[in-house]
Design an enzyme around this catalytic site. Sequence first.
Site, PDB file in Angstrom:
ATOM      1  N   SER A 465      -1.201  -5.556   3.885  1.00 24.01           N
ATOM      2  CA  SER A 465      -1.076  -6.490   2.770  1.00 24.01           C
ATOM      3  C   SER A 465      -2.116  -7.610   2.831  1.00 24.01           C
ATOM      4  O   SER A 465      -3.308  -7.370   2.651  1.00 24.01           O
ATOM      5  CB  SER A 465       0.353  -7.046   2.744  1.00 24.01           C
ATOM      6  OG  SER A 465       0.632  -7.695   1.532  1.00 24.01           O
ATOM      7  N   ASP A 476     -16.624  -6.510   2.448  1.00 21.53           N
ATOM      8  CA  ASP A 476     -17.388  -6.364   1.209  1.00 21.53           C
ATOM      9  C   ASP A 476     -18.516  -7.385   1.106  1.00 21.53           C
ATOM     10  O   ASP A 476     -19.606  -7.077   0.609  1.00 21.53           O
ATOM     11  CB  ASP A 476     -16.465  -6.494  -0.007  1.00 21.53           C
ATOM     12  CG  ASP A 476     -15.519  -5.305  -0.149  1.00 21.53           C
ATOM     13  OD1 ASP A 476     -15.762  -4.272   0.521  1.00 21.53           O
ATOM     14  OD2 ASP A 476     -14.547  -5.400  -0.915  1.00 21.53           O
ATOM     15  N   LYS A 490      -1.243  -0.673   2.321  1.00 23.69           N
ATOM     16  CA  LYS A 490      -0.347  -1.161   1.269  1.00 23.69           C
ATOM     17  C   LYS A 490      -1.110  -2.101   0.352  1.00 23.69           C
ATOM     18  O   LYS A 490      -1.385  -3.237   0.707  1.00 23.69           O
ATOM     19  CB  LYS A 490       0.867  -1.876   1.858  1.00 23.69           C
ATOM     20  CG  LYS A 490       1.863  -2.345   0.795  1.00 23.69           C
ATOM     21  CD  LYS A 490       3.046  -3.067   1.424  1.00 23.69           C
ATOM     22  CE  LYS A 490       4.039  -3.507   0.358  1.00 23.69           C
ATOM     23  NZ  LYS A 490       3.470  -4.489  -0.594  1.00 23.69           N
TER      24      LYS A 490
END
Length: 708
Positions: A465, A476, A490
């Site tokens: 999460s 990224d 998740k």
Amino acid sequence: MKKRIIWTALAVLCAGQTAAQGNLSAPRLAPTADQAQTAYLSAQILGRYHYKSVPLDDAMSEKIFDRYLKSLDPERLFFTQADIDSFADARTRLDDAILKGNLSAPFAIFQRFEQRVTERLTDARELLARDFDFSVKEGYPYARDKAPWPKDDAEVRDLWRKRVKNDWLRLKLAGKDDKNIRETLGKRYDNYLTRATRNKSEDVFQVFMNAYAMSIEPHTNYLGRSASDDFDISMRLSLVGIGAVLQERDEYITIRELVAGGPAARSGKLAVGDRIVGVGQGDGPITDVVGSRVDEAVKLIRGAKDTKVVLDVLPADAGPDGKHKLVSLVRDKIKLEEQAASKSVIKLGEGLTARRIGVIKLPAFYEDFEGRRRGDRDFRSASRDVARLVDELRKEKVDGLLIDLRNNGGGSLREAVELTGLFIDKGPVVQQRRPDGQIGVESDERAGVAWDGPLGVLINRGSASASEIFAAALQDYGRAPILGEASFGKGTVQTMIDLDEVAKNPKPRFGDLKMTVAQFFRVNGGTTQLRGVVPDIAFPSIADGDSFGESGYDNALPWTQISPADYRIVGKLGDRVADLQRRHQARVGKDKDFQQLLQDVAEFKRLREAKTLSLNEAERRKEKERQEARLKAREGNKLAALDDGLQAGERSLAADLAAEKARKNAKDVLLTEAARIVADDADLSAGRTQLALRERVEISGGKGSSLR
């Protein structure tokens, strides 16, 4: 989507409900009018407002049917194929049962299940009066979740003969005599029988409605009144117990997660995957919990604060006949300060090559919501605590920073965004898509960073999460290499719907729905859903991806992609990772501790993949002795490093201490290697900086030129 908005939109549904239940027989367990209304209302909400729009039709009915049977008989030990065939009419009619308020079919199936449990356990009880021949070479197929249903009564009886024989052999290998074995197994089967006759109508409804909800996707659940109360307790973290999330697996109560700050995590004696086979109160006798439901085990483990609970544990890395250990814990509440971020420094190398790597361990993305709301200047939160620790580590002159998110199951989304902002200079952190397709972006709006030096993030399968949001964003942006194993996967958002508030019931009657209402996406447009965050440098994993993690669910939402957010990459991870990977591989190939870890992982996978247990005593003893010899050799290697000058009396104590130290050190192999990778990155960064300086000097006119 806010809960209040959903309640307002749904209030009109209640007027149209129907509670027609048809002609129901009057067995011991029967559905109620409230349950019929609850099922209908739940279907309306799930059909209109769930993130994944799935019609409640014959196709969904078949999925509910299969999941309901799996919930009742996951190892296919009770029903026969003849039973399944007799339920054929219900396979495509459970949608009608929900929409028309006639729940007789699922209750009838449950009634048959109770009947079969009584028959199987009665047979098992009778088998205890016999003597077993353990010289015969035969096996017990204990992992039967994907096996065909027993074709007839004769096949299921033989299956139970092997099961009882296996139960007997396990206790025999543990040193129990025949009398003790008969007594232990007799009590176990009697307890199982007693539990089977104590089910209430609400228990049947809970199992059936959860089969419906989870047929849509794994994180959607129905919670009856008692289940809802338990959920509220766990969310408040005020439960007095051991601080562990438990699940049923292969007849064992298995630890799925250790809650940071809880007695279990603080003890250092329990690990994810450990199996609890017995529970004792204080100095009293141990109650066998093999084959128990998880809620029954939890009731034994809970208790008054400061009281002692004793767990009989079969370690995760032990075979079925492995050595048990007794773990004594004092029940306590989970305290925020014990979940807080903490720091340490790992010193690597000597002399000119020495590096100091700061480690920040973050167990959860916590936040004092009430303190923030009141405007308290010193309210606690994960990002504020980490910012303070980063400042302290900078003053200690660390060369790099490692954020340890192993087993961090998430928490506050806002804290994930603000923590990311400590390491990037403004920009989007995560995207969120709602059921209507609208996409929102959560961004870091604060200028500047708390740390711009070498950085790494360590994750494992238990990182989920909010942890995945943070790790994915830094990956990224090219800000930090991600180290470890693929995270949980998740990438969805849930909300709780109080069905009684929707129906405007003056008293609690219907329970709650927990349902998925949105999905997270990375700033690069991908999602953390299903695949999780894939590390740049992978470490060996003991976690079973087939049963732990989003990919372990057979109907998890798929990985998908949307348009990337508007963000600017700040570092080129590709070139750095290739260099870091080469150094990592060269180092671990010579690291004895790391190689031992690889051996442990291989052994664990071998044991996990075995689907059948030998019922031949000689074969089982040979395997047991092999396991014990492997562990003894491991401890012996650790003891060899002790001072040879120890006296005999001291050596016994030293052996105990060394064994305990070896156990603790085993957990730090990956942490140490992660720190070394960050140190490598610091070396490479320094090299790149020196190269850039030399190039600037040459361009400006020679080595002696000044730089401005």
